[in-house]
Each structure stands twice: as structure tokens, then as C-alpha cells.
Design an enzyme around this catalytic site. Sequence first.
Site, PDB file in Angstrom:
ATOM      1  N   HIS C 106       3.636  17.541 -20.315  1.00 12.63           N
ATOM      2  CA  HIS C 106       2.800  16.350 -20.361  1.00 12.63           C
ATOM      3  C   HIS C 106       1.439  16.545 -21.010  1.00 12.63           C
ATOM      4  O   HIS C 106       0.658  15.601 -21.112  1.00 12.63           O
ATOM      5  CB  HIS C 106       2.604  15.789 -18.948  1.00 12.63           C
ATOM      6  CG  HIS C 106       3.859  15.304 -18.316  1.00 12.63           C
ATOM      7  ND1 HIS C 106       4.487  14.137 -18.688  1.00 12.63           N
ATOM      8  CD2 HIS C 106       4.633  15.842 -17.336  1.00 12.63           C
ATOM      9  CE1 HIS C 106       5.579  13.984 -17.949  1.00 12.63           C
ATOM     10  NE2 HIS C 106       5.699  14.995 -17.121  1.00 12.63           N
ATOM     11  N   HIS C 208      -3.274  -7.506   9.137  1.00  6.51           N
ATOM     12  CA  HIS C 208      -3.749  -7.593   7.759  1.00  6.51           C
ATOM     13  C   HIS C 208      -3.616  -8.953   7.119  1.00  6.51           C
ATOM     14  O   HIS C 208      -4.299  -9.231   6.130  1.00  6.51           O
ATOM     15  CB  HIS C 208      -3.039  -6.533   6.906  1.00  6.51           C
ATOM     16  CG  HIS C 208      -3.406  -5.135   7.318  1.00  6.51           C
ATOM     17  ND1 HIS C 208      -4.668  -4.625   7.139  1.00  6.51           N
ATOM     18  CD2 HIS C 208      -2.682  -4.155   7.923  1.00  6.51           C
ATOM     19  CE1 HIS C 208      -4.700  -3.389   7.611  1.00  6.51           C
ATOM     20  NE2 HIS C 208      -3.512  -3.073   8.089  1.00  6.51           N
ATOM     21  N   ARG C 245      -0.446   6.965   5.978  1.00  6.77           N
ATOM     22  CA  ARG C 245      -1.138   5.816   6.553  1.00  6.77           C
ATOM     23  C   ARG C 245      -0.158   4.816   7.151  1.00  6.77           C
ATOM     24  O   ARG C 245      -0.406   4.283   8.225  1.00  6.77           O
ATOM     25  CB  ARG C 245      -1.998   5.127   5.479  1.00  6.77           C
ATOM     26  CG  ARG C 245      -2.993   4.166   6.062  1.00  6.77           C
ATOM     27  CD  ARG C 245      -4.044   4.902   6.876  1.00  6.77           C
ATOM     28  NE  ARG C 245      -4.752   3.982   7.763  1.00  6.77           N
ATOM     29  CZ  ARG C 245      -4.613   3.953   9.083  1.00  6.77           C
ATOM     30  NH1 ARG C 245      -3.824   4.799   9.689  1.00  6.77           N
ATOM     31  NH2 ARG C 245      -5.290   3.080   9.800  1.00  6.77           N
ATOM     32  N   CYS C 249      -0.354   3.865  11.046  1.00 11.83           N
ATOM     33  CA  CYS C 249      -0.518   2.485  11.500  1.00 11.83           C
ATOM     34  C   CYS C 249       0.593   2.109  12.466  1.00 11.83           C
ATOM     35  O   CYS C 249       0.355   1.518  13.521  1.00 11.83           O
ATOM     36  CB  CYS C 249      -0.470   1.514  10.314  1.00 11.83           C
ATOM     37  SG  CYS C 249      -2.075   1.083   9.628  1.00 11.83           S
TER      38      CYS C 249
END
Lengths: 108, 151, 288
Positions: C106, C208, C245, C249
Site C-alpha cells: 500500500h 441515543h 464500545r 454499552c
Amino acid sequence: MATPKPRVKVPKSASAGEVITIKTLISHKMESGQRKDKDGNKIPRQIINKFTCEFEGKPVFSCDIEPAISANPYFEFPAKVMESGTFKFTWVDDSGDVYTHEQAIEVK
Amino acid sequence: MQVTRRQALGLSAGAAAFVAFGPGITPAFADEAATEKMLMEFTGGKTPGSGKVTLKAPEIAENGNTVPISISVDSEMTEQSYVQSVMLLAEGNPNPGVATFHFSPMSGEASATTRMRLAGTQNVVAVAKMNDGSVFMDKKQVKVTIGGCGG
Amino acid sequence: MLKKQIILAATAAALAASGLAVSVVSAEPVDDELVIDGELKIVTRTKAPEGHPFDEVLSGWLYRTPETRALEADSFQNPGMLYVERGEVIWNTVEGEAGKSCASCHNDATESMAGVAANYPKWDADAKRPINVELQINKCRENNMKAEPYKFDHADQKALTTYIKHQSLGQPMGVDLSQGEMQSWWDQGKEVYYRRTGQLNLSCATCHEENNGRYIRADHLSQGNVNGFPTYRLKQANMVSLHNRFRGCIRDTRAEFPAAFSDELMALEVYVTWRGTGLSVETPAVRQ
């Protein structure tokens, strides 16, 4: 992480007598010695305990550090430059390892 | 125990407020004696005056793990009159010592910024020692909240 | 010394467990602009995509305190940049039996990876499921480098993912739902998003969507967008990955949390990424 890497920000140039701002950051867990592992045993302390900044061998700024300083310790401080030269920064680990970084500045 | 939604909201709001803003909580874990001792050792027994030093800290720290903090001292920073050192103390931490900054006439100004850990809502103290031995201090309370999700 | 604080926390937790513990205190997300180093403008507010429950999508940055926001606005102060640097070192390090580094194929990531991560997750025709940056890295490691794939949340995986995503800084986030079966994974993810689980019986939407802008205890709830991941969290003083996360949660709702990169969480990633369409990639974002 691998060997703690410092990040230092010093202006490339300044006028004689100018007070510049230097910013430094180094990756380090700053293990405080307060945390306990899964078995309830205290994880031994390992922190950067001292940071110094010198200009052409003369001390400018230094900091005695306790475990209450956050991980990835950050220090920002001023320096008055009168002539061109090189800043040398050192971080001393509890382990005895010393990490250093140098940065030159052109003073007109 | 059946708690209606309204009751739960009211109770939790109260609890949240108490936890985040209750002034009565601080003395519980403040170790003022240890802080006093470290302070006096630094000043050589002198009681610091007020003024000259400004400690800047957030009113409410978003997370106690990383609290940005800065100090500045009103000084000419000449060879004749300059700030030697500034000590930071956290009254309510397991150990009050945080950091001691050492300046020189090459500093130009006496100021520094760093990030510290705060175990809970408490006072942070900054004490400055001048080259002539005079000492000054500033104190700020920083509220450290317990957080919500993710603790 | 900390006893009183612990007792208070336990009390608050007990009260929280008895119902929806959302404080009635509310605060708007700030009216502030994120410009990194005074140069790079980051889109933190944008018109929501078609079919979105909101009119406007907002970055989590807008919900943080001024001090936290300032940390992200200065690329030198941002502790997440330490991990970007670490990621660059890894990018250039040879690993595996094929004797290659990422750079071998790359080249310069600042060119080859520019804007790439902004379009993840993508459809992986080989695995017949969505693929995110972490899984793409592992796929490359296994197939091309003949190296061991990273275990979930390995420090190097986080640093390298942060580095690659950082090459999309400022680019608008978006998912191409026309690829393969992405649309059906989006549907699945939407179902996961609105499904209440756990002892606290909460769904992603409960906090949320229905309560963003309000406080849950002392946390200022955001819309839960993912444009900043991996994120430097002040709490961990370390990078936190997206699936970490998600799991955190869900764990906090006192539910069993799915494995990282499981079908459930990949579907959720597709859907939640879509919910933030148009927001700039902020990696490494600084959050609490």
C-alpha cells in the site's frame, strides 16, 4: 505500547527575546500503583517521574511528577529564546529508562 | 418494590444532583492534614499568601482520569525576581502530591499546563515559591462526576 | 476515604436499576465549530439521510465539555495522535511469513488510504458479510502477509485502525447499501438498535434517540454516532474501538453482550454508521 514515543512542538523560528510555547506529550501508561489486577493484587507503580527541558545545556523547565499525572503525560510551558540552539527534553521512567528528544530553533 | 416511573425519575434526578453537586460530600475523603504537611514542607513552614498565582481548572471534570489544569504566576521572571517552583496538590486524592514545576529566568513566563487524575470532587491547590522565599497559593474546587453509562 | 463516594454510587446505581434513571436535567449540544489546528473544518452537524428519524445528525463532539472539545481541536494536544504515530510505525513494520509490511503493497498510507475508511463497513463478497477496517486488516494479514490475525482489541490492532481511519479525517462518513446484501444487514442492524435488552430493558434508541441531549447520571447523552472511532476516551486514557464500545454499552444495560465482530454487532455497525451519514470522520476523536 512499544517504547514510549515523545511528541514535541517547538516553533521552527523565533525572534530574540521572544517567549515561545513548548508542548510535549509522551505515550506512557503512568501506572499509578493504586489499581488492582483480577486477583486483587496491587499492580506495581510505574510512571514517568521527571521531565526536564534544557536549552544548550542550561535548565529551562522541569517537573517532578507523581502518579496523579494522567496517562500520556502532557506538559506545556514557555521558554524565552535569545539565540539559535537546540532544546533537549528528557523523561525519566521509574524503571530507570530515560527517553530523550532534541529540537532545534532558529532565532533571528 | 413497585416504583412508578415518575418516582424513579425524581429519585434519580435527586441522586444525580446530590452525587454531582452535593457540597457535603467533599470532607469525607479530603486528607487535609497530609496536604497541609506537604504544603508546609514546600514553603519551609511559611503560610502562603493569596494573589499572584492563578490556578485554572474546569468547574466540572468530564472524567476524573484526565483533567486539564494550568497555573500561571504574575512575575517578571528576571534574574532578580522569578518564580522558582510551583507545587500542585490534590486534597482529596489518595496521595496529595501531583507535580512540582521548576522554572528558571529562561522561562520568560511562569506558567504550565498539564493533565491530572482526580479521585473525586475536591480542591486542587497550587503553591508558588519565589526566589526570595515568598510563597503564594490559589485553590479551586473541581467537581468530578461519576459518569453514566460506561461508568 | 472513597467509601462515601462508593456508597453514593451504589445508591445511585440501585435507584437507576429501579427504572429509567434519566435525569430531568437537560442541556443542548453546543453551538460550536470544530476546526482542527485552525485549518481543517470538521462537519459536526449535517442534514440527516433520507428515512432517518432526525432532521439533523450531530457528532458526539458537540456534547462534550469545553476542555474535552479543546483537546480534539488541537492535533498536538490530542492524545489519540500518539496512537496514530504508533499505527504509522506498525504500517511500516514487516510481519508474517511473506516478509511484507502494509507499506510493501500500500505504499504511503497518506495517499493509498486517503478517504478509504470513510466508506467502511463495506460488503465482503468472500465472507458474504460486511467487513470493517479491523477485519479488513486481519484479512490482509492472513491472506497477503501470512501473519497471525490480531486478537480483538490488541493494542496494535487499535493503533493501526486509528492510523488508517485517520487518513479519512474530515471526509464524510457513508455506507454503500447497494453493495451485496448490505441492505439486509442494515435491516438487521436497525432491529438490533431498537430492541430493548437486559435487566435495565434499554435499547440503543432509548438513550441515543429518545434521550440524547439529556443526562444519564452525569454523562451527557449524544446521538451515538460512530464517526470518531476508535476514540481516545479520557476514562481509559487509551483508544477505544467501536465494538468495545458496543459491548460496553450493552453490558451496562445489564444484558449479555455479543462477541466483537459477531453478526449482530456487524449489522449494528452498518446501521449505526448509516445513522451518522455525512458527519466527518474524526478519528481519533476525544471523548469522555
